[in-house]
Design an enzyme around this catalytic site. Structure first.
Site, PDB file in Angstrom:
ATOM      1  N   LYS A 199       0.865  -1.187   0.000  1.00 18.20           N
ATOM      2  CA  LYS A 199       0.000   0.000   0.000  1.00 18.20           C
ATOM      3  C   LYS A 199       0.898   1.232   0.000  1.00 18.20           C
ATOM      4  O   LYS A 199       1.444   1.627   1.026  1.00 18.20           O
ATOM      5  CB  LYS A 199      -0.887  -0.025   1.251  1.00 18.20           C
ATOM      6  CG  LYS A 199      -2.247   0.628   1.100  1.00 18.20           C
ATOM      7  CD  LYS A 199      -2.205   2.106   0.820  1.00 18.20           C
ATOM      8  CE  LYS A 199      -2.035   2.954   2.054  1.00 18.20           C
ATOM      9  NZ  LYS A 199      -1.845   4.384   1.725  1.00 18.20           N
ATOM     10  N   GLU A 274       8.774   0.999  11.523  1.00 15.94           N
ATOM     11  CA  GLU A 274       9.882   1.963  11.416  1.00 15.94           C
ATOM     12  C   GLU A 274       9.230   3.329  11.447  1.00 15.94           C
ATOM     13  O   GLU A 274       8.545   3.712  10.501  1.00 15.94           O
ATOM     14  CB  GLU A 274      10.666   1.690  10.119  1.00 15.94           C
ATOM     15  CG  GLU A 274      12.057   2.263  10.137  1.00 15.94           C
ATOM     16  CD  GLU A 274      12.124   3.605   9.453  1.00 15.94           C
ATOM     17  OE1 GLU A 274      11.901   4.629  10.144  1.00 15.94           O
ATOM     18  OE2 GLU A 274      12.384   3.625   8.248  1.00 15.94           O
ATOM     19  N   CYS A 308      13.047  10.374   8.041  1.00 16.39           N
ATOM     20  CA  CYS A 308      12.744   9.959   9.416  1.00 16.39           C
ATOM     21  C   CYS A 308      13.982  10.052  10.303  1.00 16.39           C
ATOM     22  O   CYS A 308      13.875  10.295  11.496  1.00 16.39           O
ATOM     23  CB  CYS A 308      12.134   8.572   9.445  1.00 16.39           C
ATOM     24  SG  CYS A 308      13.043   7.386   8.473  1.00 16.39           S
ATOM     25  N   GLU A 406       8.550  15.822  15.901  1.00 18.54           N
ATOM     26  CA  GLU A 406       9.121  15.609  14.572  1.00 18.54           C
ATOM     27  C   GLU A 406       8.450  16.567  13.591  1.00 18.54           C
ATOM     28  O   GLU A 406       7.236  16.526  13.402  1.00 18.54           O
ATOM     29  CB  GLU A 406       8.885  14.160  14.127  1.00 18.54           C
ATOM     30  CG  GLU A 406       9.519  13.875  12.783  1.00 18.54           C
ATOM     31  CD  GLU A 406       9.405  12.416  12.364  1.00 18.54           C
ATOM     32  OE1 GLU A 406       8.328  11.825  12.523  1.00 18.54           O
ATOM     33  OE2 GLU A 406      10.410  11.877  11.865  1.00 18.54           O
TER      34      GLU A 406
HETATM   35  P1  ADP Z   1       2.475  11.004   7.282  1.00 19.56           P
HETATM   36  O1  ADP Z   1       1.724  11.517   8.491  1.00 19.56           O
HETATM   37  O2  ADP Z   1       3.862  11.451   7.234  1.00 19.56           O
HETATM   38  O3  ADP Z   1       1.717  11.126   5.992  1.00 19.56           O
HETATM   39  P2  ADP Z   1       1.578   8.385   7.871  1.00 19.56           P
HETATM   40  O4  ADP Z   1       2.128   7.589   8.987  1.00 19.56           O
HETATM   41  O5  ADP Z   1       0.224   9.012   8.043  1.00 19.56           O
HETATM   42  O6  ADP Z   1       2.650   9.450   7.516  1.00 19.56           O
HETATM   43  O7  ADP Z   1       1.520   7.524   6.536  1.00 19.56           O
HETATM   44  C1  ADP Z   1       2.396   6.509   6.190  1.00 19.56           C
HETATM   45  C2  ADP Z   1       1.611   5.421   5.485  1.00 19.56           C
HETATM   46  O8  ADP Z   1       0.647   4.887   6.374  1.00 19.56           O
HETATM   47  C3  ADP Z   1       0.815   5.883   4.257  1.00 19.56           C
HETATM   48  O9  ADP Z   1       0.845   4.855   3.274  1.00 19.56           O
HETATM   49  C4  ADP Z   1      -0.571   6.059   4.813  1.00 19.56           C
HETATM   50  O10 ADP Z   1      -1.577   5.942   3.833  1.00 19.56           O
HETATM   51  C5  ADP Z   1      -0.637   4.925   5.791  1.00 19.56           C
HETATM   52  N1  ADP Z   1      -1.622   5.086   6.872  1.00 19.56           N
HETATM   53  C6  ADP Z   1      -2.054   6.239   7.442  1.00 19.56           C
HETATM   54  N2  ADP Z   1      -2.972   5.980   8.394  1.00 19.56           N
HETATM   55  C7  ADP Z   1      -3.139   4.631   8.439  1.00 19.56           C
HETATM   56  C8  ADP Z   1      -3.954   3.739   9.228  1.00 19.56           C
HETATM   57  N3  ADP Z   1      -4.783   4.182  10.160  1.00 19.56           N
HETATM   58  N4  ADP Z   1      -3.821   2.421   8.998  1.00 19.56           N
HETATM   59  C9  ADP Z   1      -2.978   1.945   8.080  1.00 19.56           C
HETATM   60  N5  ADP Z   1      -2.204   2.731   7.300  1.00 19.56           N
HETATM   61  C10 ADP Z   1      -2.272   4.052   7.468  1.00 19.56           C
END
Ligand code: ADP
Length: 502
Positions: A199, A274, A308, A406
């Site tokens: 994903k 990570e 990161c 961060e």
């Molecule tokens: P950022 O805040 O820097 O965009 P995220 O941690 O939100 O980083 O996103 C990293 C990845 O996790 C993306 O592929 C995002 O779509 C996915 N993601 C965000 N929220 C969820 C969730 N609740 N469950 C699973 N995947 C998620």
């Protein structure tokens, strides 16, 4: 009514006809079971060029039903397909072929990465794409080196272990190094004989989709890697809670990492996380100061600070604080901010409007907390695009919001320290533990400080070296599990003990 923006306008700067062809070939689909399919809902979302805010492509918005199909395809490929049972030499050859195809398509991949993420073409070409190929090549070698053991059991028993793949792996990746993060996840999973549902981040789906095409071109059997684009809580969430997914590998924010740990508990999936960082970069007066200034500059401003393991807290010993922050600020000012396709530009826009607003919010927070803007401190002068000037804050203390949270942007917080002990105490005074650096010519001090820092990676007299042979991952709230090196083989295998009575 506004005219629909053309791909040529959105992708201005891209030179390769292959890039434009890819963008023009209609809405992007999901890769499920070796076929490109629309989302079951028929929905799509836009992916934008952060340099000009124009629409680059429409992308299928995968959701629960699509994830279900992808997991079914991955399960079928795992239980019935030839990938987990393939002669490992053949698996090696296929992974090497993927690496070759990545190199063959390097220009197109670099351009797509720059268009979708905003990072400079200089970085896409010299960092993201070549290292991605190297990661596939490194794990190609592992496919033939995953051994079990024979165990010294009683004489009437032949006792041995088998190292077997985990099964169906859900892999959720972020937008900061979209293609590279796909390789960190996919390459070791494949070397061990797993199948995958990937994903990509909704902000940057393009290179993962192009990689999907490359995997098929290389001859990867259908269903071994499936790519479901879509949003985090929907498509990502469906993977995390899916009862037939055996493992989740996630790279992203600590907040989402915590949610994933909670939500994945249903079938007790294996997880590796990570997560974020607020890494200390410690400079002693006996360092090679020119090198330290340059390294610290790269440590915080590479990829617009959207890294990161960025060295976002720069600790400088009091006696040299002013001199060092002057030099760092001068160097930061010399970074050309602008069109990421300009070969002289060293800093492009941030990835998205949301990220732009977040980072600008931290700039305001820093100012209102009393930190001093030594350089930058504002959005870029560009009319369009999510630009932020490289920023150095001085007069920061480790309790300020800009030193604790961060930011994930081009914002350095320079903090003075008294002595070695103080540097270590302040450096470790954070919820995170992803990385750290120390600059000094005194080798004993360097090693002592490296041992004392609570971080998964410590750099001595450099910032940000990474090699696929060496593990990467976090202490504390930066996550757990180690990617890269032989440690990723542990993440993607499980061990079976076999007792044979003789
Ligand atoms: P950022 O805040 O820097 O965009 P995220 O941690 O939100 O980083 O996103 C990293 C990845 O996790 C993306 O592929 C995002 O779509 C996915 N993601 C965000 N929220 C969820 C969730 N609740 N469950 C699973 N995947 C998620």
């Amino acid at each position: 009514m506004a005219a629909t923006p053309s791909v040529e306008t959105a992708a201005r700067g891209a030179k390769s006809s292959a890039t434009l062809e890819f963008l023009k070939s209609g809405p992007k689909k999901l890769l499920i079971g070796g076929k490109w399919v629309a989302a079951k809902s028929g929905k799509t979302f836009e992916t934008l060029n952060p340099a000009n805010e124009e629409v680059l492509a429409l992308v299928a918005e995968g959701d629960k039903e699509d994830v279900d199909e992808a997991v079914k395809a991955a399960r079928k490929a795992f239980e019935e397909g030839k990938w987990p049972r393939m002669n490992p030499h053949e698996r090696t050859r296929l992974l090497l072929k993927i690496a070759d195809l990545i190199e063959k398509n390097a220009e197109q991949l670099a351009e797509l990465e720059t268009l979708d993420n905003g990072k400079t073409i200089f970085e896409s070409k010299n960092i993201d794409v070549p290292i991605t190929a190297e990661v596939f090549r490194y794990y190609a070698g592992w496919a033939t080196k995953i051994y079990g053991e024979t165990n010294p059991s009683t004489p009437d028993v032949f006792n041995f272990t088998l190292r077997e793949p985990v099964g169906v792996c859900g892999q959720i990746i972020p937008w900061n190094f979209p293609l590279l993060m796909a390789s960190w996840k996919i390459a070791p999973a494949l070397a061990c004989g797993n199948t995958v549902v990937l994903k990509p981040a909704e902000q940057t789906p393009l290179t993962a989709l192009r990689l999907g095409e490359i995997l098929l071109e290389a001859g990867l059997p259908e269903g071994v890697v499936n790519v479901v684009t879509g949003f985090g809580p929907t498509a990502g969430g469906a993977l995390v809670t899916h009862p037939d997914v055996d493992k989740i590998a996630f790279t992203g924010s600590t907040e989402v990492g915590k949610a994933i740990q909670r939500e994945s508990v249903g079938n007790l999936k294996r997880i590796s996380l990570e997560l974020g960082g607020k890494s200390p970069n410690i400079i002693f007066p006996d360092a090679d100061v020119n090198m330290a200034v340059f390294g610290s500059m790269m440590g915080i401003f590479l990829n617009q600070g959207q890294v990161c393991c960025a060295g976002s807290r720069i600790f400088v010993q009091e006696s040299m604080y002013d001199q060092f922050t002057d030099s760092l600020s001068q160097m930061a000012q010399g970074l050309t901010l602008g069109d990421p396709f300009d070969p002289n530009v060293r800093m492009g826009p941030l990835v998205s409007k949301e990220q732009h607003e977040r980072v600008l919010g931290y700039l305001s927070a820093g100012k209102s907390e009393g930190a001093k803007v030594k350089v930058g401190g504002d959005r870029g002068p560009q009319e369009r695009g999510y630009y932020v000037k490289p920023t150095v804050f001085t007069g920061v203390n480790n309790a300020m919001k800009i030193a604790r949270e961060e930011i994930f942007g081009p914002v350095a917080a320079a903090i003075p320290f008294k002595d070695e002990n103080d540097a270590v105490l302040q450096g470790n005074d954070t919820a995170y533990g992803l990385a750290a650096a120390v600059w000094t010519k005194d080798i004993s001090r360097a090693i002592k400080v490296a041992r004392s820092l609570k971080a998964g990676t410590v750099w001595i007299n450099n910032y940000g070296m990474l090699d696929p042979i060496t593990p990467f991952g976090g202490y504390k709230q930066s996550g757990f599990g180690r990617e890269l090196g032989k440690y990723a083989i542990d993440l993607y295998t499980q061990i079976k003990s076999v007792y044979a009575r003789l």
